[in-house]
Write an enzyme that holds these catalytic residues in place. Structure first.
Site, PDB file in Angstrom:
ATOM      1  N   TYR A  39      53.026  27.508  43.003  1.00  0.00           N
ATOM      2  CA  TYR A  39      52.628  27.277  41.795  1.00  0.00           C
ATOM      3  C   TYR A  39      54.100  26.911  41.028  1.00  0.00           C
ATOM      4  O   TYR A  39      54.908  27.586  40.742  1.00  0.00           O
ATOM      5  CB  TYR A  39      51.819  28.317  41.053  1.00  0.00           C
ATOM      6  CG  TYR A  39      50.757  28.694  41.891  1.00  0.00           C
ATOM      7  CD1 TYR A  39      49.623  27.940  42.108  1.00  0.00           C
ATOM      8  CD2 TYR A  39      50.281  29.897  42.327  1.00  0.00           C
ATOM      9  CE1 TYR A  39      48.413  27.868  42.642  1.00  0.00           C
ATOM     10  CE2 TYR A  39      49.087  29.919  42.934  1.00  0.00           C
ATOM     11  CZ  TYR A  39      48.089  29.274  42.887  1.00  0.00           C
ATOM     12  OH  TYR A  39      47.038  29.380  43.626  1.00  0.00           O
ATOM     13  N   PHE A  70      48.658  30.394  47.027  1.00  0.00           N
ATOM     14  CA  PHE A  70      47.588  30.541  46.356  1.00  0.00           C
ATOM     15  C   PHE A  70      47.587  31.771  45.613  1.00  0.00           C
ATOM     16  O   PHE A  70      46.623  31.955  44.642  1.00  0.00           O
ATOM     17  CB  PHE A  70      46.364  30.292  47.291  1.00  0.00           C
ATOM     18  CG  PHE A  70      46.348  28.894  48.026  1.00  0.00           C
ATOM     19  CD1 PHE A  70      45.815  27.751  47.291  1.00  0.00           C
ATOM     20  CD2 PHE A  70      46.568  28.874  49.432  1.00  0.00           C
ATOM     21  CE1 PHE A  70      45.655  26.689  47.899  1.00  0.00           C
ATOM     22  CE2 PHE A  70      46.395  27.535  50.032  1.00  0.00           C
ATOM     23  CZ  PHE A  70      46.160  26.590  49.185  1.00  0.00           C
TER      24      PHE A  70
END
Length: 224
Positions: free
Chosen positions: A66, A77
């Site tokens: 991310y 995730f």
């Protein structure tokens, strides 16, 4: 980058000697000194730190970390407690709810999975802030391919969840008939409705593990 010290260290020691890794290391260190890079340097190898080779039962392959502030912490995730679950993780929770009846928790911290043998590995381990895929092609793929090959060579059954095209491109590395390979579109909002929802990967993984005498994964992430 704190070194990997568990059994992964032995499996990967030859990689550190290769010219690509020396270039990769230098590039990443330069970037940490001159730009905002995620995850924090101490977290880069958390997927390896938290899930030794001997414990791996399931592999969830992500793409790159991310790139929003405070999100990435080295597990694909997953986000740290107190950070809002990103859209892809929201969709993973929706599928878990549909597949296994797990309630949707108030956090996105997936370390509970890592502690049970779910390796959440991104194919690229670092990223510039707010620039998705900015560290693609600098050498991480060669390193994580080596890790995937190590897992492929394990004689015990392992489940590989390949979500989206980049993850599925690694299928060529997986030729061990002991393993179960599950493929689906990526859980991002752009593609989840094309077959990620309804893929039942979590229940399929648990059935496979039980068939081979292994404890299933408790996929429920609890509220904090």
């Amino acid at each position: 980058m704190p070194p990997i010290t568990n059994d992964w260290a032995d499996y990967l020691k030859e990689e550190y000697k290769k010219p690509y890794y020396r270039k990769l290391y230098q590039k990443v260190m330069d970037e940490y000194h001159t730009k905002l890079i995620f995850p924090p340097a101490d977290d880069i190898f958390n997927a390896f730190h938290f899930t030794p080779v001997k414990d791996v039962k399931v592999v969830i392959l992500g793409q790159d970390p991310y790139h929003g502030d405070g999100q990435a912490h080295g597990l694909s995730f997953s986000v740290k407690p107190g950070v809002e679950a990103p859209p892809s993780l929201v969709n993973i929770y929706k599928e878990l709810n549909e597949d296994l009846g797990c309630y949707i928790p108030n956090n996105g911290y997936l370390k509970k999975w890592a502690d049970q043998g779910v390796m959440m590995l991104n194919t690229v381990l670092t990223v510039q802030a707010h620039r998705a895929n900015s560290h693609r092609g600098i050498g991480w793929e060669e390193f994580t391919d080596a890790a995937i090959r190590v897992l492929n060579q394990q004689d015990r059954p392992i489940v590989f969840m390949l979500w989206g095209r980049p993850a599925q491109s690694k299928k060529a590395l997986l030729d061990n008939p002991n393993h179960l390979i599950l493929e689906a579109p990526h859980p991002s909002p752009l593609s989840a409705y094309r077959g990620f929802f309804g893929c039942h990967h979590f229940s399929q993984a648990n059935e496979f593990l039980k068939e081979h005498g292994l404890a299933p994964i408790d996929w429920q992430i609890e509220n904090i």
